[in-house]
Design a protein around this motif. Sequence first.
Motif, PDB file in Angstrom:
ATOM      1  N   ARG A 245       0.815  -0.897   0.023  1.00 39.14           N
ATOM      2  CA  ARG A 245       0.098   0.054   0.292  1.00 39.14           C
ATOM      3  C   ARG A 245       0.655   1.143  -0.325  1.00 39.14           C
ATOM      4  O   ARG A 245       2.245   1.070   1.146  1.00 39.14           O
ATOM      5  CB  ARG A 245      -0.916   0.438   1.062  1.00 39.14           C
ATOM      6  N   LEU A 246       0.418   2.158  -0.839  1.00 36.90           N
ATOM      7  CA  LEU A 246       1.547   2.887  -0.986  1.00 36.90           C
ATOM      8  C   LEU A 246       1.416   4.290  -0.026  1.00 36.90           C
ATOM      9  O   LEU A 246      -0.556   4.651   0.078  1.00 36.90           O
ATOM     10  CB  LEU A 246       1.125   3.897  -2.399  1.00 36.90           C
ATOM     11  N   GLN A 247       2.387   5.232   0.586  1.00 43.25           N
ATOM     12  CA  GLN A 247       2.032   5.637   1.345  1.00 43.25           C
ATOM     13  C   GLN A 247       2.363   7.260   1.093  1.00 43.25           C
ATOM     14  O   GLN A 247       3.398   7.979   0.240  1.00 43.25           O
ATOM     15  CB  GLN A 247       2.865   5.616   2.608  1.00 43.25           C
ATOM     16  N   ASN A 248       1.988   8.733   1.516  1.00 45.06           N
ATOM     17  CA  ASN A 248       2.593   9.289   0.786  1.00 45.06           C
ATOM     18  C   ASN A 248       2.551   9.870  -0.839  1.00 45.06           C
ATOM     19  O   ASN A 248       3.627  10.581  -0.969  1.00 45.06           O
ATOM     20  CB  ASN A 248       4.174  10.156   1.299  1.00 45.06           C
ATOM     21  N   VAL A 249       1.575   9.580  -1.178  1.00 42.95           N
ATOM     22  CA  VAL A 249       1.388   9.854  -3.023  1.00 42.95           C
ATOM     23  C   VAL A 249       1.715  11.096  -3.250  1.00 42.95           C
ATOM     24  O   VAL A 249       1.581  11.411  -4.161  1.00 42.95           O
ATOM     25  CB  VAL A 249      -0.302   9.218  -2.819  1.00 42.95           C
ATOM     26  N   ASP A 250       1.026  12.240  -2.633  1.00 39.98           N
ATOM     27  CA  ASP A 250       0.655  13.906  -1.772  1.00 39.98           C
ATOM     28  C   ASP A 250       2.188  14.054  -2.957  1.00 39.98           C
ATOM     29  O   ASP A 250       2.715  14.836  -3.068  1.00 39.98           O
ATOM     30  CB  ASP A 250       0.607  14.270  -1.372  1.00 39.98           C
ATOM     31  N   VAL A 263      -0.494   3.144 -11.599  1.00 40.08           N
ATOM     32  CA  VAL A 263      -0.494   2.457 -11.022  1.00 40.08           C
ATOM     33  C   VAL A 263      -1.850   1.408  -9.505  1.00 40.08           C
ATOM     34  O   VAL A 263      -2.713   2.059 -10.767  1.00 40.08           O
ATOM     35  CB  VAL A 263      -0.382   3.499  -9.415  1.00 40.08           C
ATOM     36  N   ASP A 264      -1.418   0.323  -9.854  1.00 44.56           N
ATOM     37  CA  ASP A 264      -2.480  -0.470  -9.511  1.00 44.56           C
ATOM     38  C   ASP A 264      -3.513   0.109  -8.587  1.00 44.56           C
ATOM     39  O   ASP A 264      -3.275   1.223  -7.438  1.00 44.56           O
ATOM     40  CB  ASP A 264      -2.127  -1.355  -8.106  1.00 44.56           C
ATOM     41  N   GLU A 265      -4.621   0.519  -8.840  1.00 44.50           N
ATOM     42  CA  GLU A 265      -6.226   1.026  -8.145  1.00 44.50           C
ATOM     43  C   GLU A 265      -5.912   0.535  -6.304  1.00 44.50           C
ATOM     44  O   GLU A 265      -6.713   1.555  -5.728  1.00 44.50           O
ATOM     45  CB  GLU A 265      -7.062   0.835  -9.052  1.00 44.50           C
ATOM     46  N   ASP A 266      -5.752  -0.490  -6.400  1.00 38.69           N
ATOM     47  CA  ASP A 266      -5.907  -1.311  -5.150  1.00 38.69           C
ATOM     48  C   ASP A 266      -4.745  -0.795  -4.143  1.00 38.69           C
ATOM     49  O   ASP A 266      -4.886  -1.185  -2.970  1.00 38.69           O
ATOM     50  CB  ASP A 266      -5.977  -2.918  -4.605  1.00 38.69           C
ATOM     51  N   LEU A 267      -3.466  -0.153  -4.373  1.00 33.92           N
ATOM     52  CA  LEU A 267      -2.770   0.340  -3.727  1.00 33.92           C
ATOM     53  C   LEU A 267      -2.648   2.157  -3.418  1.00 33.92           C
ATOM     54  O   LEU A 267      -2.517   2.569  -2.855  1.00 33.92           O
ATOM     55  CB  LEU A 267      -1.098   0.659  -4.135  1.00 33.92           C
ATOM     56  N   VAL A 268      -3.681   2.407  -3.527  1.00 30.27           N
ATOM     57  CA  VAL A 268      -4.339   4.097  -3.711  1.00 30.27           C
ATOM     58  C   VAL A 268      -5.356   4.017  -4.039  1.00 30.27           C
ATOM     59  O   VAL A 268      -6.158   3.794  -4.270  1.00 30.27           O
ATOM     60  CB  VAL A 268      -2.968   5.080  -4.526  1.00 30.27           C
TER      61      VAL A 268
END
Length: 300
Positions: A245-250, A263-268
Motif C-alpha cells: 500500500r502506497l504512502q505519501n502519494v501526494d 499505479v494499481d488501483e488497490d494500492l491507492v
Amino acid sequence: MVKGLRVVARSAADGGRGRRPGATVVIRSGAWTEECSQLYRERGASEVEWRWSTQARGRTAEPLLALPGLRAVELRVRGVDDSCLGSLTELEELTVIGPAAGNTLDLSALSGLRLAVIDARRPGVTGVRGLPSLQVLTILGAGGVAVGDLIGGPSLETVICQGEGGGPLLSLSALGESPKLTRFEVTDHVVTDVSGMRALPTLKDLALIGPRRDRADTASNPGLDLLPLAEHPGLEWLRIGAQRRLQNVDALSRCRRLRRLTVDEDLVEEAEIRRLLDAHPVLKACERGSGMWHLSADGS
C-alpha cells in the motif's frame, strides 16, 4: 563436431538487444575441452556461452583465459570455480548465472565492461559498483549479494532488477551515484524502500512491479513510502504495480517533470489520486481501467 558444442553468428536482431551483432559465438554444454578452444580459434570467435553442472571438485573456468580476443562471456555453471573471470580485462559483456563453486568473484578490473548480468543469489560477487564503462546492468534474484552494492558508476544508463518466483523483498536505499542513469526497472520484487533514487538525478523512467500472484498479500502489508521521490529533478514516468500500500502519494506533486503515472488501483485511494491531480502542475488527464490508474499530462 563434439557433442554439445556448436558455433553461431549473432544476428542484427541480437545486437538490437544489447549484444554484439555479427560476432561469432562458441556455445558449449558440458566440460570445456581443448577441442572447444581449438574451434574458438579456428572460427575467429569472440564470444563464449558455457553451460555445465558438475559435482566434481577442482573444475575451473581458467581455459577461457587462453582464448584470444574474448569480448563476451555467458557462464551458467554449477560447481565450477569462475574466479578467473576477473582477469578477462578485455571483456565488454558478461553474464554470470549460477552458484559456481563457492568462490568469490571480483570484477573490479573489467574497466571495459559495458553490459553485465549478475546473479545476486550467489554470494561473493564484488567490484561491479563503480565500473567506469558499464552502461547496462541486469540483476537476477536477491539474497547472496545486496543489490545496492552492485548499482553505481559514471556510465551506467539502465538497471533492471528481475526477481524469480517468490518475489523477494528488495530495498533500494543505499545506491551508488550514477550521473547518467535514466531507466530503472524492478520486476517480481516487493520494494520496501526507494530512498536510493536520490542518488539518481537523471532518472526518467522508474518501474516498480511486484509479483502478481501475491498482489492481495502485498497490498495489506506495511506501505511503500513515496516521500523519497518528492522533488526528484528528472523523473518523467513512474509505474507501480503489485507493491505494498502506497504512502505519501501526494509527495509526487513535487515531481515537476512527471508526465505519466500508472499505479494499481488497490494500492491507492481514489481521493489520493484526485488530490494529486489537483496539486500537480502537469498531470491533469486521468483514466481508470483494467485495475489501474493512468495519469498523464494534457495531450500526452
